[in-house]
Design a protein around this motif. Structure first.
Motif, short mmCIF file in Angstrom:
data_model
loop_
_atom_site.label_atom_id
_atom_site.label_comp_id
_atom_site.label_asym_id
_atom_site.label_seq_id
_atom_site.Cartn_x
_atom_site.Cartn_y
_atom_site.Cartn_z
N PHE A 11 -9.52 28.83 7.27
CA PHE A 11 -8.09 28.58 7.06
C PHE A 11 -7.61 27.36 7.84
CE2 PHE A 11 -8.65 32.71 5.40
CZ PHE A 11 -7.61 32.94 4.49
N ARG A 12 -8.53 26.42 8.08
CA ARG A 12 -8.15 25.19 8.79
C ARG A 12 -7.81 24.08 7.79
NH1 ARG A 12 -11.56 22.90 13.29
NH2 ARG A 12 -13.13 22.68 11.66
N ALA A 13 -7.55 22.88 8.32
CA ALA A 13 -7.09 21.77 7.49
C ALA A 13 -8.09 21.37 6.42
CB ALA A 13 -6.77 20.57 8.37
N ASP A 14 -9.40 21.46 6.71
CA ASP A 14 -10.37 21.05 5.70
C ASP A 14 -10.29 21.93 4.46
OD1 ASP A 14 -11.29 23.13 7.29
OD2 ASP A 14 -13.34 22.37 7.46
N SER A 15 -10.09 23.23 4.66
CA SER A 15 -9.96 24.13 3.52
C SER A 15 -8.62 23.93 2.80
CB SER A 15 -10.08 25.59 3.98
OG SER A 15 -11.37 25.86 4.49
N ILE A 16 -7.57 23.67 3.57
CA ILE A 16 -6.25 23.42 2.98
C ILE A 16 -6.30 22.19 2.09
CG2 ILE A 16 -3.87 22.77 3.51
CD1 ILE A 16 -4.19 24.46 6.11
N VAL A 17 -6.98 21.15 2.55
CA VAL A 17 -7.09 19.92 1.77
C VAL A 17 -7.94 20.15 0.52
CG1 VAL A 17 -8.16 17.62 1.80
CG2 VAL A 17 -6.64 18.34 3.66
N ARG A 18 -8.98 20.93 0.64
CA ARG A 18 -9.78 21.23 -0.55
C ARG A 18 -8.95 22.02 -1.57
NH1 ARG A 18 -14.06 21.58 3.48
NH2 ARG A 18 -15.75 20.13 2.91
N ASP A 19 -8.06 22.89 -1.07
CA ASP A 19 -7.15 23.58 -1.99
C ASP A 19 -6.26 22.58 -2.71
OD1 ASP A 19 -8.12 26.05 -1.19
OD2 ASP A 19 -6.47 26.45 0.20
N ALA A 20 -5.75 21.60 -1.97
CA ALA A 20 -4.88 20.59 -2.57
C ALA A 20 -5.64 19.81 -3.64
CB ALA A 20 -4.35 19.64 -1.50
N GLU A 21 -6.89 19.47 -3.37
CA GLU A 21 -7.69 18.77 -4.37
C GLU A 21 -7.94 19.63 -5.60
OE1 GLU A 21 -9.70 15.49 -4.95
OE2 GLU A 21 -7.62 15.46 -4.32
N PHE A 22 -8.20 20.91 -5.37
CA PHE A 22 -8.38 21.86 -6.48
C PHE A 22 -7.13 21.86 -7.35
CE2 PHE A 22 -8.23 25.88 -8.61
CZ PHE A 22 -9.53 26.28 -8.82
N ILE A 23 -5.96 21.91 -6.71
CA ILE A 23 -4.69 21.97 -7.44
C ILE A 23 -4.42 20.65 -8.16
CG2 ILE A 23 -2.19 22.09 -7.10
CD1 ILE A 23 -2.79 24.05 -4.76
N ARG A 24 -4.68 19.53 -7.51
CA ARG A 24 -4.48 18.23 -8.16
C ARG A 24 -5.29 18.13 -9.44
NH1 ARG A 24 -7.04 13.77 -8.86
NH2 ARG A 24 -8.82 14.53 -7.64
N ASP A 25 -6.54 18.56 -9.37
CA ASP A 25 -7.41 18.53 -10.55
C ASP A 25 -6.92 19.51 -11.61
OD1 ASP A 25 -9.99 17.64 -11.82
OD2 ASP A 25 -10.41 19.79 -11.66
N ALA A 26 -6.51 20.71 -11.19
CA ALA A 26 -6.05 21.72 -12.15
C ALA A 26 -4.78 21.28 -12.88
CB ALA A 26 -5.80 23.04 -11.42
N LEU A 27 -3.93 20.54 -12.21
CA LEU A 27 -2.69 20.06 -12.82
C LEU A 27 -2.88 18.75 -13.59
CD1 LEU A 27 -0.08 20.84 -10.00
CD2 LEU A 27 -0.50 22.13 -12.10
N GLY A 28 -4.08 18.21 -13.55
CA GLY A 28 -4.36 16.98 -14.29
C GLY A 28 -3.68 15.76 -13.70
N ILE A 29 -3.53 15.74 -12.36
CA ILE A 29 -2.88 14.63 -11.68
C ILE A 29 -3.95 13.63 -11.24
CG2 ILE A 29 -1.45 13.98 -9.71
CD1 ILE A 29 -0.36 16.89 -9.76
N ASN A 30 -3.76 12.35 -11.57
CA ASN A 30 -4.74 11.33 -11.19
C ASN A 30 -4.70 11.08 -9.70
OD1 ASN A 30 -6.65 9.29 -11.35
ND2 ASN A 30 -5.13 7.72 -11.84
N THR A 31 -3.56 10.61 -9.21
CA THR A 31 -3.35 10.43 -7.77
C THR A 31 -1.95 10.91 -7.43
OG1 THR A 31 -2.53 8.16 -8.05
CG2 THR A 31 -4.88 8.43 -7.59
N TRP A 32 -1.78 11.27 -6.15
CA TRP A 32 -0.44 11.66 -5.71
C TRP A 32 -0.23 11.21 -4.27
CZ3 TRP A 32 -0.67 17.78 -6.08
CH2 TRP A 32 -1.72 18.26 -5.30
N SER A 33 1.00 11.33 -3.81
CA SER A 33 1.33 10.99 -2.44
C SER A 33 1.49 12.26 -1.63
CB SER A 33 2.62 10.15 -2.38
OG SER A 33 2.45 8.92 -3.07
N THR A 34 1.42 12.14 -0.33
CA THR A 34 1.54 13.29 0.56
C THR A 34 2.65 13.06 1.57
OG1 THR A 34 -0.03 12.46 2.21
CG2 THR A 34 -0.93 13.73 0.36
N LEU A 35 3.30 14.16 1.94
CA LEU A 35 4.25 14.17 3.05
C LEU A 35 3.81 15.28 3.99
CD1 LEU A 35 6.83 13.46 4.61
CD2 LEU A 35 8.10 14.93 3.01
#
Length: 434
Positions: free
Chosen positions: A116-140
């Motif tokens: 449940f650290r940042a590396d897993s959180i980021v992998r979740d974000a990548e999973f979601i980006r791919d699932a939503l069909g987003i090419n690139t996005w920005s982060t805050l």
């Protein structure tokens, strides 16, 4: 029952649920549910806007639940479709609590929580980006969200258009001992500011602490209140406009019952309400691991505090509040942390933490990174943030003493607007020199 879409004040809110691996190194194993809420203006033009994903501070806290469009979200919605991510273990994302962990052994708890650290959180974000069909996005990223951002820039820079960080640029290689040496110093400075502004507060604090040394007082959940817990109210000094509320709390701490002073229920209840470790145990149990890469923390803040005996209260010493630190005694005293004590010890000794950052990748960074770095930040040391950014090209820090650590919450519309302008300048410079 799962959340459904709705519209409020001209803003469309769309929930999304994703099943992700607990351990991305073994994706065929146990899975988690991760929740994220899409927020955009309720018009056709918003569908073509680029995406911005928000990483909350913590660790261990869910994304905001907006009530109207104000602050940073108001500014963000002008340019973006926003995704508010409930990081794994928080909010509606397979939540971690003393309730959900109670069926596991200590060893199972420690193994489970290690994902449940940042590396897993980021992998979740990548999973979601791919699932939503987003090419690139920005982060805050706010606070710990900034830590997640540097992990993202280390792991998947090709997925990022721009990154905005507020009060959250960590060291990518320092031991947490260095971090706590700096933050304890900042905490001492905040104590000095508070007691200078409210000179009678010192005697009020000593009266409460002395009372707790010889009288048993219990919080509404049945937990015995100790001096150490009382000192932890100092975490509030890291955010703006908290000195006066703290003084008000102190001056109304006692009530007299049968000619004997005792702590008022209102005072005790307020302390309980501020013990976020009770409801968000990730914040306590994984707090030091956010700095660990191939080494153990071994209760870093506790060891640093042992070198600073001025924080150990005694009736003949001045009273000092502590700050954003986690100590092993918390797992002996906090009702909802007691069941996690053995797991916490295992995680404090864990040495084989994976790397969260890649210095080589960050030194080759091309993603515009705009950061608000707060000069007087009690939680994230300015000098350490500057040290990190000096080795990340295409990054720029806006260093200011106008805000405390909660600047994004206090004046988010202005801060995010400033960071967007900085990122645009970085991009323009890249184009000019390409």
């Amino acid at each position: 029952m799962k959340s459904t879409a709705f519209v409020d004040a001209g803003v469309h809110y769309q929930p999304h649920y994703f099943n992700v691996p607990l351990n991305y190194d073994h994706p065929e194993g146990e899975s988690l549910e991760v929740f994220a809420r899409e927020v955009c203006q309720n018009d056709s033009a918003s569908k073509s806007k680029p995406w911005l994903i928000y990483f909350q501070g913590g660790p261990g806290f869910p994304s905001p639940r907006p009530n109207g469009t104000s602050g940073w979200l108001k500014r963000a919605l002008k340019d973006y479709r926003v995704l508010l991510l409930d990081q794994r273990g928080t909010g509606n994302s397979s939540v971690i609590s003393h309730q959900t962990l109670q069926g596991m052994t200590a060893k199972q708890q420690a193994e489970y929580l290690s994902h449940f650290r940042a590396d897993s959180i980021v992998r979740d974000a990548e999973f979601i980006r791919d699932a939503l069909g987003i090419n690139t996005w920005s982060t805050l990223g706010q606070s710990f969200g900034g830590f997640c951002t540097l992990t993202y820039l280390s792991m998947f820079p090709q997925s990022l258009e721009a990154s905005f960080i507020t009060g959250g640029v960590p060291s990518i290689e320092r031991h947490p001992d260095d971090v706590y040496q700096a933050t304890f110093k900042r905490t001492q400075e905040k104590n000095a500011e508070f007691f200078t502004q409210f000179p009678t507060a010192q005697s009020l604090c000593k009266k409460i602490a002395d009372h707790l040394l010889i009288h048993d007082e219990y919080l509404p959940n049945g937990q015995k209140l100790t001096v150490e817990q009382f000192q932890q109210l100092g975490i509030n000094f890291g955010v703006s406009d908290t000195f006066l509320p703290m003084y008000y709390l102190l001056e109304n701490a006692f009530v007299t019952q049968q000619d004997k002073p005792q702590l008022r229920y209102e005072f005790l209840n307020e302390i309980l309400m501020q013990q976020n470790f009770q409801t968000n145990p990730i914040y306590a149990i994984l707090h030091e691991s956010i700095y660990c890469q191939g080494f153990s923390s071994q209760w870093s803040a506790h060891r640093v505090r042992q070198q600073l005996d001025k924080f150990d209260y005694a009736p003949n010493k001045p009273f000092l509040f502590t700050g954003e630190m986690v100590f092993p005694w918390m797992f002996e005293q906090y009702v909802n942390l007691k069941p996690l004590q053995q797991a916490a010890e295992m995680l404090a000794e864990k040495r084989d933490w994976s790397n969260l950052y890649c210095a080589k990748t960050l030194k080759q960074n091309t993603v515009p990174v705009a950061c608000a770095v707060y000069a007087d930040d009690m939680f994230v040391e300015m000098d350490i943030s500057r040290e990190t950014l000096a080795n990340i090209p295409n990054s720029k820090a806006w260093i200011t003493n106008e805000y405390e650590h909660n600047g994004l919450r206090a004046d988010g519309e202005h801060i995010l607007d400033r960071l967007i302008c900085i990122a645009q300048q970085i991009k323009a410079n890249q184009i000019q020199h390409s």
